[in-house]
Design a protein around this motif. Structure first.
Motif, PDB file in Angstrom:
ATOM      1  N   GLY A  36      38.810  44.337  12.296  1.00  0.00           N
ATOM      2  CA  GLY A  36      37.994  43.253  11.700  1.00  0.00           C
ATOM      3  C   GLY A  36      36.866  42.792  12.220  1.00  0.00           C
ATOM      4  O   GLY A  36      36.074  43.597  12.539  1.00  0.00           O
ATOM      5  N   GLN A  37      36.905  41.541  12.668  1.00  0.00           N
ATOM      6  CA  GLN A  37      35.694  41.009  13.237  1.00  0.00           C
ATOM      7  C   GLN A  37      35.843  41.006  14.839  1.00  0.00           C
ATOM      8  O   GLN A  37      36.740  40.963  15.548  1.00  0.00           O
ATOM      9  N   HIS A  38      34.395  40.966  15.442  1.00  0.00           N
ATOM     10  CA  HIS A  38      34.363  40.819  16.722  1.00  0.00           C
ATOM     11  C   HIS A  38      32.999  39.993  16.981  1.00  0.00           C
ATOM     12  O   HIS A  38      32.153  40.640  17.413  1.00  0.00           O
ATOM     13  N   PRO A  39      32.981  38.872  16.886  1.00  0.00           N
ATOM     14  CA  PRO A  39      31.668  38.075  16.750  1.00  0.00           C
ATOM     15  C   PRO A  39      30.922  38.229  17.895  1.00  0.00           C
ATOM     16  O   PRO A  39      29.930  37.958  18.078  1.00  0.00           O
ATOM     17  N   SER A  40      31.728  37.946  19.073  1.00  0.00           N
ATOM     18  CA  SER A  40      30.908  37.957  20.330  1.00  0.00           C
ATOM     19  C   SER A  40      30.135  39.059  20.523  1.00  0.00           C
ATOM     20  O   SER A  40      28.893  39.179  21.160  1.00  0.00           O
ATOM     21  N   GLN A  41      30.674  40.338  20.129  1.00  0.00           N
ATOM     22  CA  GLN A  41      30.079  41.497  20.194  1.00  0.00           C
ATOM     23  C   GLN A  41      28.756  41.528  19.243  1.00  0.00           C
ATOM     24  O   GLN A  41      27.725  41.925  19.873  1.00  0.00           O
ATOM     25  N   ILE A  76      38.757  27.819  18.525  1.00  0.00           N
ATOM     26  CA  ILE A  76      39.379  29.228  18.424  1.00  0.00           C
ATOM     27  C   ILE A  76      38.025  29.952  18.619  1.00  0.00           C
ATOM     28  O   ILE A  76      37.197  29.958  17.713  1.00  0.00           O
ATOM     29  N   ILE A  77      37.997  30.995  19.695  1.00  0.00           N
ATOM     30  CA  ILE A  77      37.066  31.937  19.688  1.00  0.00           C
ATOM     31  C   ILE A  77      37.656  33.349  19.228  1.00  0.00           C
ATOM     32  O   ILE A  77      38.774  33.826  20.103  1.00  0.00           O
ATOM     33  N   ASN A  78      37.383  34.120  18.538  1.00  0.00           N
ATOM     34  CA  ASN A  78      37.900  35.208  18.175  1.00  0.00           C
ATOM     35  C   ASN A  78      37.254  36.449  19.002  1.00  0.00           C
ATOM     36  O   ASN A  78      36.035  36.631  18.922  1.00  0.00           O
ATOM     37  N   ALA A  79      38.056  36.855  19.813  1.00  0.00           N
ATOM     38  CA  ALA A  79      37.379  38.042  20.730  1.00  0.00           C
ATOM     39  C   ALA A  79      37.829  39.470  20.258  1.00  0.00           C
ATOM     40  O   ALA A  79      37.726  40.336  20.767  1.00  0.00           O
ATOM     41  N   ALA A 137      33.927  53.411   9.718  1.00  0.00           N
ATOM     42  CA  ALA A 137      35.373  52.697   8.828  1.00  0.00           C
ATOM     43  C   ALA A 137      36.147  52.076   9.704  1.00  0.00           C
ATOM     44  O   ALA A 137      36.550  50.944   9.286  1.00  0.00           O
ATOM     45  N   HIS A 138      36.308  52.448  10.905  1.00  0.00           N
ATOM     46  CA  HIS A 138      37.245  51.768  11.766  1.00  0.00           C
ATOM     47  C   HIS A 138      36.550  50.821  12.633  1.00  0.00           C
ATOM     48  O   HIS A 138      37.193  50.188  13.543  1.00  0.00           O
ATOM     49  N   SER A 139      35.342  50.673  12.719  1.00  0.00           N
ATOM     50  CA  SER A 139      34.546  49.748  13.643  1.00  0.00           C
ATOM     51  C   SER A 139      34.322  48.309  13.399  1.00  0.00           C
ATOM     52  O   SER A 139      33.582  48.040  12.396  1.00  0.00           O
ATOM     53  N   ARG A 140      35.283  47.471  14.048  1.00  0.00           N
ATOM     54  CA  ARG A 140      34.841  46.028  13.757  1.00  0.00           C
ATOM     55  C   ARG A 140      33.410  45.671  14.140  1.00  0.00           C
ATOM     56  O   ARG A 140      32.754  44.654  13.555  1.00  0.00           O
ATOM     57  N   VAL A 141      32.694  46.466  15.211  1.00  0.00           N
ATOM     58  CA  VAL A 141      31.496  46.116  15.403  1.00  0.00           C
ATOM     59  C   VAL A 141      30.603  46.333  14.390  1.00  0.00           C
ATOM     60  O   VAL A 141      29.448  45.486  13.873  1.00  0.00           O
ATOM     61  N   ALA A 142      30.806  47.780  13.747  1.00  0.00           N
ATOM     62  CA  ALA A 142      29.674  48.058  12.404  1.00  0.00           C
ATOM     63  C   ALA A 142      29.956  46.976  11.373  1.00  0.00           C
ATOM     64  O   ALA A 142      28.635  46.805  10.885  1.00  0.00           O
ATOM     65  N   ARG A 143      31.062  46.677  11.018  1.00  0.00           N
ATOM     66  CA  ARG A 143      30.890  45.562  10.078  1.00  0.00           C
ATOM     67  C   ARG A 143      30.272  44.127  10.261  1.00  0.00           C
ATOM     68  O   ARG A 143      29.656  43.793   9.542  1.00  0.00           O
ATOM     69  N   SER A 144      30.716  43.539  11.233  1.00  0.00           N
ATOM     70  CA  SER A 144      30.047  42.342  11.650  1.00  0.00           C
ATOM     71  C   SER A 144      28.503  42.478  11.715  1.00  0.00           C
ATOM     72  O   SER A 144      27.932  41.646  11.284  1.00  0.00           O
ATOM     73  N   ASN A 145      28.084  43.705  12.588  1.00  0.00           N
ATOM     74  CA  ASN A 145      26.708  43.918  12.714  1.00  0.00           C
ATOM     75  C   ASN A 145      25.909  44.031  11.228  1.00  0.00           C
ATOM     76  O   ASN A 145      24.931  43.496  10.984  1.00  0.00           O
ATOM     77  N   TYR A 177      26.096  35.587  28.631  1.00  0.00           N
ATOM     78  CA  TYR A 177      25.044  34.324  28.125  1.00  0.00           C
ATOM     79  C   TYR A 177      25.306  33.803  26.770  1.00  0.00           C
ATOM     80  O   TYR A 177      25.127  32.914  26.384  1.00  0.00           O
ATOM     81  N   MET A 178      25.591  35.063  25.891  1.00  0.00           N
ATOM     82  CA  MET A 178      25.872  34.668  24.478  1.00  0.00           C
ATOM     83  C   MET A 178      27.370  33.869  24.576  1.00  0.00           C
ATOM     84  O   MET A 178      27.535  33.048  23.914  1.00  0.00           O
ATOM     85  N   ARG A 179      28.211  34.578  25.398  1.00  0.00           N
ATOM     86  CA  ARG A 179      29.501  33.951  25.328  1.00  0.00           C
ATOM     87  C   ARG A 179      29.486  32.421  25.706  1.00  0.00           C
ATOM     88  O   ARG A 179      30.078  31.418  25.287  1.00  0.00           O
ATOM     89  N   MET A 180      28.595  32.278  26.670  1.00  0.00           N
ATOM     90  CA  MET A 180      28.533  31.004  27.249  1.00  0.00           C
ATOM     91  C   MET A 180      27.909  30.042  25.962  1.00  0.00           C
ATOM     92  O   MET A 180      28.295  28.875  25.729  1.00  0.00           O
ATOM     93  N   ALA A 181      26.877  30.741  25.339  1.00  0.00           N
ATOM     94  CA  ALA A 181      26.575  29.665  23.974  1.00  0.00           C
ATOM     95  C   ALA A 181      27.668  29.771  23.100  1.00  0.00           C
ATOM     96  O   ALA A 181      27.517  28.536  22.349  1.00  0.00           O
ATOM     97  N   MET A 182      28.326  30.671  22.770  1.00  0.00           N
ATOM     98  CA  MET A 182      29.512  30.300  21.827  1.00  0.00           C
ATOM     99  C   MET A 182      30.406  29.200  22.422  1.00  0.00           C
ATOM    100  O   MET A 182      30.924  28.421  21.305  1.00  0.00           O
ATOM    101  N   LEU A 183      30.816  29.351  23.603  1.00  0.00           N
ATOM    102  CA  LEU A 183      31.710  28.043  24.070  1.00  0.00           C
ATOM    103  C   LEU A 183      31.017  26.778  24.078  1.00  0.00           C
ATOM    104  O   LEU A 183      31.589  25.877  23.541  1.00  0.00           O
ATOM    105  N   GLU A 184      29.802  26.656  24.238  1.00  0.00           N
ATOM    106  CA  GLU A 184      28.767  25.639  24.198  1.00  0.00           C
ATOM    107  C   GLU A 184      28.582  24.964  22.541  1.00  0.00           C
ATOM    108  O   GLU A 184      28.821  23.779  22.508  1.00  0.00           O
ATOM    109  N   PHE A 185      28.709  26.085  21.928  1.00  0.00           N
ATOM    110  CA  PHE A 185      28.502  25.745  20.318  1.00  0.00           C
ATOM    111  C   PHE A 185      29.650  25.258  19.864  1.00  0.00           C
ATOM    112  O   PHE A 185      29.892  24.115  18.908  1.00  0.00           O
TER     113      PHE A 185
END
Lengths: 293, 293, 293
Positions: B125-130, B117-120, B157-165, B278-286
């Protein structure tokens, strides 16, 4: 040339090059194993026929087709078409095929991006892939456009097909005449009936009555339309032996054309659909061609 | 590792491995002919940009992408997400990329299936590919995270990006500060304005004002937001020469950032989109990597 | 044979040929590099499971899958299904897989086109791919159909699965019995409860309670259904050691079957899904086979 958005940008030489490339794809049918270009089809207006035809053309060329669902796109989050196209460009999409209800939508895109664009129809404006497949079908039949008598019949005023075809056919040497009800004649000089053209026409191009664009209180119903402006069996029988019938489809059977004529000997309606795939392959090759050299 | 659902599961070593793999895909651009893994993208929330980016990444890797239309899925017949994923697993899909409005939706899936599973993106909450493409873009620019001054501005407060980053950047050694209106500060300790950070910031990360999440009776309008918290031309001119500007897009022009700055010299907004593939390619490969050994 | 629309067109020899081909695909899992046939999936009714299964089967065979979005198709512009299929035929699509709520929709298509057609379900009628994957799953388990005791339980009257399976299983030598509430017995001769069949059944086929087809004022609720006609844990424990449980899915947990039995030892529910892909590959090969010789 990195776009193909309107027929008037194409010289007669461009058109003949596209026709010959389409014929070549049709007759050799060499399926390319790999044509590693990324394309996306942005259809903001429904048009299964055109979309499926581009999809088959893209896959026959071996392209990578990136799905784009217009109904759920970020355009709904207030993003402009320009930003959407710039995003796709950044992501690696090289060609977009766009269908939009907004006339001339492509001008802002051409001015502000390097994206290769094929116009698959804009509002009541241009629809070059339909025009070019029509031209290909006519050329395949007669081997020339010079002195051909072409009659376009129906809703000239609202038809993107009629405008594109009229321009291109005249430029290529054909004589174009129109048959239309006065309400649908627009700025064109139209004949009020078929009488003077039936026995001399080489090509009869019927246009779709677009029920969805017309009010219900139109001055005539579909039966009346068929009697006055449609291709009835009686009119069909008066055509020359060598004449052909064309229609962009989908057909309203019994309105533009009698149902039993849709697959008659003179009909090229399904041939047009078949040719559409090869012409769309030629269009994609045309705008990507520079990259291959 | 057979999933990638949240940044906090990733060690600094994992993150650097992903960044290096993404850079390798970017610079060699070796198009794999065949990577016979089946993947499906389950987007229960609209996000064209993220979905298209994954689609391109999957095809660049040579994967088989199985279309899944969330709007017509059996989830509408009362099937749970768990049963849908188990079904896809049985049918032969090996990886699912999921976007959902439900926070932590993936926990039940990880506990009850073997699906990769990749969480998009999940809820707020989370948005790891971003996050990872942001990290890749920063690393590409500076070659390190240590001692970098990063300012995140907007709806923390509402940004998944802010929390992950925020989590990841701090762990990697950057100094993270926030600029936000009090209403949108959440549990973060935010600066009320840009004054103290403009001349020292290396990275300015702007967050999207999510009109769709906010009430119309907000205490300020979009013009006021731009004046108080947006990146105006005046503020841009005070930034260091080497500073860069980032934004997850789509941009609200004239709100988070002045329209003329979207493609300015310091902007990396379109570079982020490019790097995302390119990062999403790396995540799939990972997450598939283990299968290759 | 250029279509596969109903079980009753298939001889026992055809069925065994399909089962053996499916088994061969399952066990060799040879991924064909290239099978240059164009297929399109026309799903006018939602059915993610069946659609995704066909999509995976088509790609495992190496076919070109042309996307078709039924919700935006020209059928909305008044085009008939016949004209849509003739259009796809002209464009170069060779096989269509169709799911429709209209019973026997395929008869007009078979009479008027040369398109190869696979019926993926029509109204309350036929659903041959589900029947065939069920037969494959049974054959895989027992190596024969002769003298097998098969019990089909649930909404016999409205189930396309029940009708197809009943016909085929009887023809192949199995003894088929039904358990159903009187309201859902249709023209079938059904047992009113499980008492006489629990200890002798080899195969228990549970049918989905289709909430969407039933009125809310049904004479029993879902709890009552489970107690009277569902597979409870108590009933499960009375089954033979070698008995297997089947369900076409999606399952209503706690209605047709107790939730904890969905993945029990005797359950073949996820095995059915897995087998479905191989059977659908066999069906496609079956109708395209003539082209390969």
């Amino acid at each position: 040339m990195n776009h193909l958005v309107t027929m008037k940008d194409l010289s007669n030489e461009n058109i003949m090059q596209l026709i010959k490339q389409a014929a070549s794809f049709k007759h050799t049918e060499q399926h390319q194993k790999e044509y590693p270009h990324f394309v996306s089809n942005l259809f903001f207006e429904d048009s299964t026929r055109t979309k499926v035809s581009f999809e088959v053309a893209e896959r026959k060329l071996g392209m990578h087709v990136i799905p784009f669902d217009a109904s759920t796109s970020s355009v709904n989050k207030g993003e402009t078409l320009l930003d959407t196209v710039k995003t796709l460009e950044a992501i690696g999409v090289e060609v977009v095929v766009i269908r939009s209800s907004e006339e001339n939508y492509y001008e802002e895109l051409l001015a502000n991006t390097k994206m290769k664009i094929i116009n698959a129809g804009d509002g009541s404006g241009q629809h070059p892939s339909q025009s070019l497949l029509d031209l290909f079908t006519i050329y395949e039949e007669f081997g020339t456009f010079k002195e051909l008598s072409v009659v376009i019949a129906g809703d000239i005023a609202h038809s993107r097909v009629a405008r594109s075809n009229a321009q291109a056919l005249s430029k290529l040497g054909a004589n174009v005449q129109y048959v239309a009800p006065p309400e649908w004649s627009g700025e064109f000089d139209c004949l009020p009936n078929w009488d003077s053209v039936l026995s001399t026409a080489d090509v009869v191009m019927l246009l779709r009555v677009q029920h969805e664009r017309h009010q219900p209180d139109q001055s005539f119903g579909t039966d009346t339309y068929h009697d006055l402006y449609g291709l009835t069996v009686e009119r069909y029988n008066e055509l020359k032996d060598t004449a052909i019938i064309m229609h962009p489809a989908p057909v309203n059977r019994g309105v533009e054309i009698a149902s039993e004529l849709v697959e008659s000997d003179k009909s090229r309606i399904f041939k047009q659909m078949e040719n559409g795939v090869y012409m769309r392959m030629a269009m994609l090759e045309f705008i990507l061609g520079g990259d291959q050299e």
